[in-house]
Design an enzyme around this catalytic site. Structure first.
Site, mmCIF file in Angstrom:
data_model
loop_
_atom_site.group_PDB
_atom_site.id
_atom_site.type_symbol
_atom_site.label_atom_id
_atom_site.label_comp_id
_atom_site.label_asym_id
_atom_site.label_seq_id
_atom_site.Cartn_x
_atom_site.Cartn_y
_atom_site.Cartn_z
ATOM 1 N N PHE A 73 0.706 -1.314 -0.028
ATOM 2 C CA PHE A 73 0.225 -0.245 -0.329
ATOM 3 C C PHE A 73 0.906 1.395 -0.148
ATOM 4 C CE2 PHE A 73 -1.177 -0.663 4.644
ATOM 5 C CZ PHE A 73 -0.065 -0.449 5.037
ATOM 6 N N GLU A 74 -0.153 2.855 -0.360
ATOM 7 C CA GLU A 74 0.890 3.579 -0.777
ATOM 8 C C GLU A 74 1.588 3.601 -1.697
ATOM 9 O OE1 GLU A 74 0.202 6.390 1.553
ATOM 10 O OE2 GLU A 74 -0.202 5.206 3.174
#
Lengths: 325, 259, 598
Positions: free
Chosen positions: C406-407
């Protein structure tokens, strides 16, 4: 020039740990060529007081004031200061327990006397007046020299072996001028938990940790304690989770115990917990994790699930008790 | 001396909380200089847990409930204890006093604090039941003696009732409820209050709360520590099979001699 | 250094072509008393409120996570850097990074915390108008309301702008009617406020909307079953003609993609902070276990194989931390500079963060891969117990894995690192051409063997780092020249270049950290940290050389290839050192302290 020792009693009899204190005082008196005066505050049958002679007390100074059957630190201090002055005492001995810890520092402060709180040894007179005591909650010991003329010592109970001898102490009444302030504390209510053995003085302790999984499993631990005649204790996480009452918490931020036998069940043995129990003479550790650090501090170890091992141990103790009646 | 106290009228109560700096509970004790001193290198210091969790938080609760008006914190130590005082101030307290001295024993500490306390009319003095470094538990009772006021130790609950205080305290095998008039010194343990974590507001306020250094009176210690020693390592463990508890009981009987 | 030069010194990406002075970087050994108190509050909060409840958290016990968030809010931990006018504490960026780091050891709680304080709160704080900020920020800051962020869709992950969610104005012009499906929405199960991205009508770019959970037409799917961070609420959020008042459009129409990108820049460096917080905690568990576990009559921490792992875990964590706080400080300084030049504080903050987007991407990759290394070896140190669900490594291992996803996946972040670097060069913001040509010239000339007898604690390392820069400039310069516009499609080359840049940035950050530290505390007090630097840079040289070789071999041949390989060898050459002894020293201190102690 006698050694003064404060004797505690309850319900008409002297506490065993106070006999240890009398004997400790006797040992110092013998080395310093003096005698022991035992101070009994409150009312106690004469024969109980006379029997202190069996542990070396020369005489008993009694203040038969029934108010003193309860702890009044200021009145106790006044009485001890009166006795010390009368006897020209330089050494005053008490117990390192709830009562002694309320009184001894007060007496020491009044007399500008050095205090060793929690003595674990007789004084070494060759080096001055040096006594060993635990510091950092048992992680180390310090050898403390009292440099003042008057010396106050509180003893850790269950540390010094008792040797009963012959002898009868004479009883003298001690006159003390109490002021009203000496009884400034009023006792409103006393709740003794019936049948429970006080943890701090217990010779046998069974202690539980998170390995017991929940408060509902404490019954089997209490069964063992009952069979042994042991007090129950617990680790900090257990007290924090309110599985057990806080007064059972032993460790660096809880109580310190020094029993003959400490059985740790499902406690991993964090450094903080060990600090509160490493004065125990024998440690049994029961834990299912063979890597639990507590095993390193134990004399006897059982690797197994607490919930399975405990009933077996209780059964074994029961069998033993039946065979050794 | 009694006349110095007793100015307490409801809501104007002044509380003095005695705090001491101690090594973090996870500290391993290491000795140095031929065992005459503790090696403090790398030690993290905390506020003595009994002082912080119970005595200080109890004082804060009394202030929050409108019973107390001022909370002063006092400690004995050189300037290097200030970070720990500010840790305590982050929880609360109106000002802190540092007696600028190294104390060697409870007598010195109690004398320093008593001399300061005489100059301010405190109605209640709170401390922890003992500090976790030297475990004397002596300063509170000694301080009460030097101030000629009452002392209650091992407190588990404190209620202020007008100019008197109702205290539950531990006794052997139970609990006792005591009452006495203010001023009084009370040594606190678990039960008196619940430990708190300093919040952002408190941490930011800690810097701005007054912390003054006070010159100590002259007093000599009456004890000295000549040496330290570490506990001996346990000599080997005997492992017993979980199915053989009879053997454990037998060992406890014949070898340990505790049954 | 003059004022103008010092301003020039804080430009993102410049680390490749400029030398940084040690005294200009911030190092974590400089935390002040107040910051350390805040850190302690975080640690105590985890110890008292989170760690005893990890199992209940992972079982998603009803109401527990929002309750923990509220407790963190009561301590002020949700509003560290929110301006005071909105109920926050107005602390600097580094302090909020420190809180993120410390709470990063809180497994699923850390994810909920980061999502709420980052993507859940910041879009409104940074892009909201006064009315929006006044309505939402104080409640988000206190924890009374929890925030979530809806960008990803089933068909739009890394390619966020391709989402299908659409908004259209209602007939009366009072509402946007929002329709679409968002997935992997962290905190969805208990969030009160969602920042939702969707295109209005047939716009080219996304817009952003503030959507409250009670708005008509919003519904939630059930909880996703995940490999790790099981306690973090992750759901799909459905919008079915969801009625969003027009005043809840965030920023301007079509500004959503910019919001998403800028918020991600911050999210990336914060993720770096959280992962090293987790790394330190896992290392501490590993050390304790290694000290307790005995085999063949000795604790396993006495064995070299285990010591190697402990040292390696610590070195990578310490190095990553150096990079994280160096960049955090840079972002802060850049923000101050923009503010001084007249930008309003929030615009300044966004520009300051964007300025160091390259570094943020580098940190995201390095720190998340460090944590994955740390948990992997953590399991290994625990041996059989590491595979048991009753030991802490099980959760740590599973929870770590998401951080590489994620990110922005680590692959996307690697590509971004190179892409942003080249774009800045193209725009003339970063002069890569000049230095690259100089390196190319150096290839033709006789090698410079000077400086060999220069003395100084960091002379060699500084020379190695200068060499790493040359290696990257040489490979990147040649790649651009050879592949031209095709470079974007040669993803393998981009990955190699990114790996080289990452190792350079972290090596240099570590070297600067230790240099500054020696200045503060003296050489003797930081021996093990010097060892860390030596080992890390030694290993980085090998990694840079390998990545460079793979890249060169992919696009060059003949004399050109030979010449570049020779240059690469020269630029990445380091003197042989006894890394085994250095790692033993590093491990010894960890074992003695019985915890992560650097």
């Amino acid at each position: 020039m006698s050694v003064i020792v404060l004797v505690e009693h309850t319900e008409g009899s002297i506490k065993k740990k106070s006999l240890e204190a009398v004997q400790y005082a006797t040992s110092i008196a013998q080395k310093t060529g003096t005698t022991v005066s035992a101070i009994v505050l409150g009312t106690l049958p004469n024969d109980e007081m006379e029997n202190l002679g069996q542990y070396g007390a020369h005489k008993v100074l009694n203040v038969p004031d029934a108010r003193l059957n309860e702890l009044h630190p200021r009145a106790y201090t006044t009485a001890l200061l009166t006795a010390a002055q009368q006897e020209a005492s330089k050494i005053i001995i008490m117990l390192h327990d709830i009562n002694g810890r309320a009184v001894a520092p007060r007496v020491a402060g009044k007399l500008k006397a050095g205090l060793v709180a929690g003595a674990l040894s007789y004084p070494d007179l060759d080096k001055g007046f040096v006594i060993k005591k635990a510091v950092f909650s048992g992680k180390a010991f310090a050898h403390v020299n009292i440099t003042s003329d008057v010396k106050v010592i509180t003893l850790i109970p269950n540390t010094f072996q008792l040797n009963k001898g012959e002898g009868k102490a004479s009883i003298e009444k001690l006159d003390v001028n109490f002021s009203d302030n000496d009884f400034g504390i009023t006792v409103k209510e006393v709740n003794k938990i019936k049948g429970e053995i006080p943890l701090a003085d217990a010779q046998l302790v069974v202690s539980g940790g998170r390995g017991l999984k929940g408060p509902e499993n404490w019954g089997i631990l209490e069964d063992l304690a009952k069979e042994l005649g042991a007090a129950t204790a617990c680790s900090r996480p257990v007290a924090d989770a309110h599985w057990r009452p806080h007064h059972e918490h032993v460790g660096q931020t809880g109580g310190t115990v020094r029993p003959d036998l400490y059985i740790a069940v499902g406690i991993s043995g964090a450094i903080q917990h060990l600090a509160g129990v490493n004065g125990s003479k024998n440690i049994v550790v029961i834990n299912k994790d063979p890597e639990a650090p507590f095993f390193k501090a134990a004399n006897y170890g059982v690797v197994g699930d607490a919930l399975e091992v405990l009933p077996k141990l209780t059964e074994a103790v029961k069998k033993f008790r039946q065979n050794h009646k | 001396m009694v006349s110095l106290f007793g100015r307490f009228r409801g809501g104007y109560m002044k509380i003095l909380v005695c705090i001491s700096q101690v090594p973090d509970t996870s500290t391993k004790i290491v000795l140095k200089d031929d065992n005459t001193a503790i090696n403090n290198q790398g030690t993290t210091y905390i506020v003595n847990p009994y002082d912080e969790w119970y005595a200080l938080v109890c004082a804060l609760e009394l202030k929050e409930s409108g019973t107390a008006s001022d909370i002063h914190l006092i400690t004995v130590g050189k300037a290097d204890v200030e970070p720990v005082i500010r840790k305590a101030l982050a929880l609360g307290g109106d000002e802190a006093i540092r007696i600028d001295a190294d104390s060697n024993d409870p007598f010195q500490t109690a004398t320093y604090i008593a001399e300061y306390a005489k100059s301010v009319s405190y109605d209640l003095i709170l401390c922890g039941k003992e500090s976790i470094d030297y475990n004397n538990g002596a300063v509170g009772a000694m301080l009460a003696g030097l101030l000629d006021i009452d002392y209650i130790g091992f407190a588990t609950d404190i209620q202020i009732n007008g100019s008197s205080v109702i205290v539950k305290r531990e006794i052997e095998g139970g609990e006792e409820t005591d009452a006495c008039s203010l001023p009084v010194v009370i040594a606190c343990q678990k039960g008196v209050a619940e430990a708190r974590i300093p919040n952002m507001r408190g941490i930011m306020a800690a810097r701005t709360r007054p912390l003054k250094a006070v010159t100590p009176v002259a007093v000599d210690p009456v004890t000295e520590i000549l040496a330290y020693e570490l506990p001996p390592a346990k000599a080997g463990i005997k492992l017993i099979e979980a199915d053989n508890m009879d053997e454990l009981v037998a060992l406890l009987h014949t070898e340990a001699k505790v049954l | 250094m003059s004022e103008i030069e010092s301003i020039k010194a804080i430009k993102g990406g410049e680390f490749l072509i400029r030398e940084t002075q040690a005294d200009s970087v911030f190092i974590p050994e400089e935390w002040n008393e107040e910051q350390l108190m805040i850190a302690e509050t975080c640690t105590n909060f985890l110890a008292q409120n989170v760690v005893p409840n990890l199992t209940r958290i992972d079982e998603q016990e009803e109401g527990l996570m929002p309750h923990l968030m509220e407790e963190a809010g009561a301590l002020g931990l949700l509003s560290i850097s929110i301006p005071e006018q909105y109920g926050g504490f107005g602390k600097d960026f580094k302090t909020s990074m420190l809180v993120t780091e410390k709470l990063g050891a809180g497994n699923s709680f850390s994810v909920a915390f980061s999502a709420h304080t980052g993507i859940g709160t910041l879009p409104i704080l940074y892009y909201g108008n006064d009315a929006q900020k006044e309505k939402y920020i104080p409640k988000l800051a206190s924890g009374e309301w929890k925030g979530a962020y809806c960008l990803t869709e089933p068909g739009a992950g890394s390619d966020a702008n391709s989402g299908k969610a659409r908004a259209k104005l209602s007939a009366d012009g009072k509402y946007y009617l929002l329709t679409g499906q968002k997935m992997w929405i962290t905190n969805a199960g208990f969030a009160d406020v969602f920042t939702v991205f969707a295109k209005i009508d047939d716009d080219e770019n996304l817009s952003a909307f503030i959507v409250e959970k009670d708005f008509e037409g919003l519904s939630l799917n059930t909880e996703e079953h995940k490999m790790g961070i099981k306690g973090s609420s992750t759901r799909q959020v459905f919008f079915n003609d969801c009625k969003v008042p027009v005043e809840n459009l965030l920023s301007e129409r079509q500004n959503g993609f910019k919001i998403a990108v800028n918020i991600l820049n911050l999210g990336r460096i914060k993720l770096g902070g959280a992962t090293i917080g987790a790394s330190k905690e896992v290392i501490t568990s590993a050390i304790r276990y290694a000290n307790e576990r005995e085999q063949f009559g000795r604790p396993i921490s006495k064995y070299g194989a285990i010591r190697y792992k402990l040292a390696q875990q610590a070195i990578r964590t310490y190095a990553s931390e150096a990079a994280i706080y160096r960049a955090s400080q840079n972002m802060e300084e850049a923000t101050e500079m923009y503010e001084a030049s007249g930008l309003d504080p929030i615009k300044a903050k966004l520009k300051g963060t964007e300025q160091f987007a390259i570094e943020a991407a580098i940190i995201k990759v390095h720190a998340s891969e460090t944590l994955d290394y740390v948990v992997d070896e953590g399991v290994q140190i625990y041996g059989g117990m590491g595979y048991s669900a009753e030991a802490p490594m099980d959760r740590a291992y599973r929870d770590s894995r998401i951080n590489r996803i994620f990110e922005g996946t680590n692959e996307i972040n690697r590509m971004l690192t190179v892409d942003m670097m080249l774009k800045r060069a193209l725009k003339g913001e970063l002069d890569l051409m000049g230095p690259a040509q100089k390196v190319a010239g150096e290839l033709m000339s006789v090698p410079d063997f000077g400086g060999a007898d220069e003395e100084g604690l960091f002379i060699k390392e500084k020379k190695y780092i200068a060499g790493f820069k040359k290696a990257i400039l040489m490979v990147a310069g040649a790649a651009v020249q050879k592949l031209m516009t095709q470079l974007g499609k040669e993803q393998e080359v981009l990955m190699y270049l990114a790996d080289m840049l990452i190792e350079l940035y972290v090596s240099e950050s570590l070297q600067l950290r230790v240099e500054k530290l020696v200045g503060l505390k003296g050489e003797e007090a930081v021996k093990e940290k010097l060892d860390m630097m030596h080992v890390y840079i030694n290993d980085a040289a090998v990694k840079i050389a390998n990545a460079g070789r793979e890249a060169i071999n992919s696009f060059a041949d003949g004399d050109e290839r030979r010449m570049m390989l020779m240059g690469l060898k020269r630029f990445t050459k380091t003197e042989d050192i006894n890394t085994t002894q250095a790692r033993r020293n590093i491990a010894a201190k960890l074992i003695e302290a019985n915890k992560y102690c650097y």
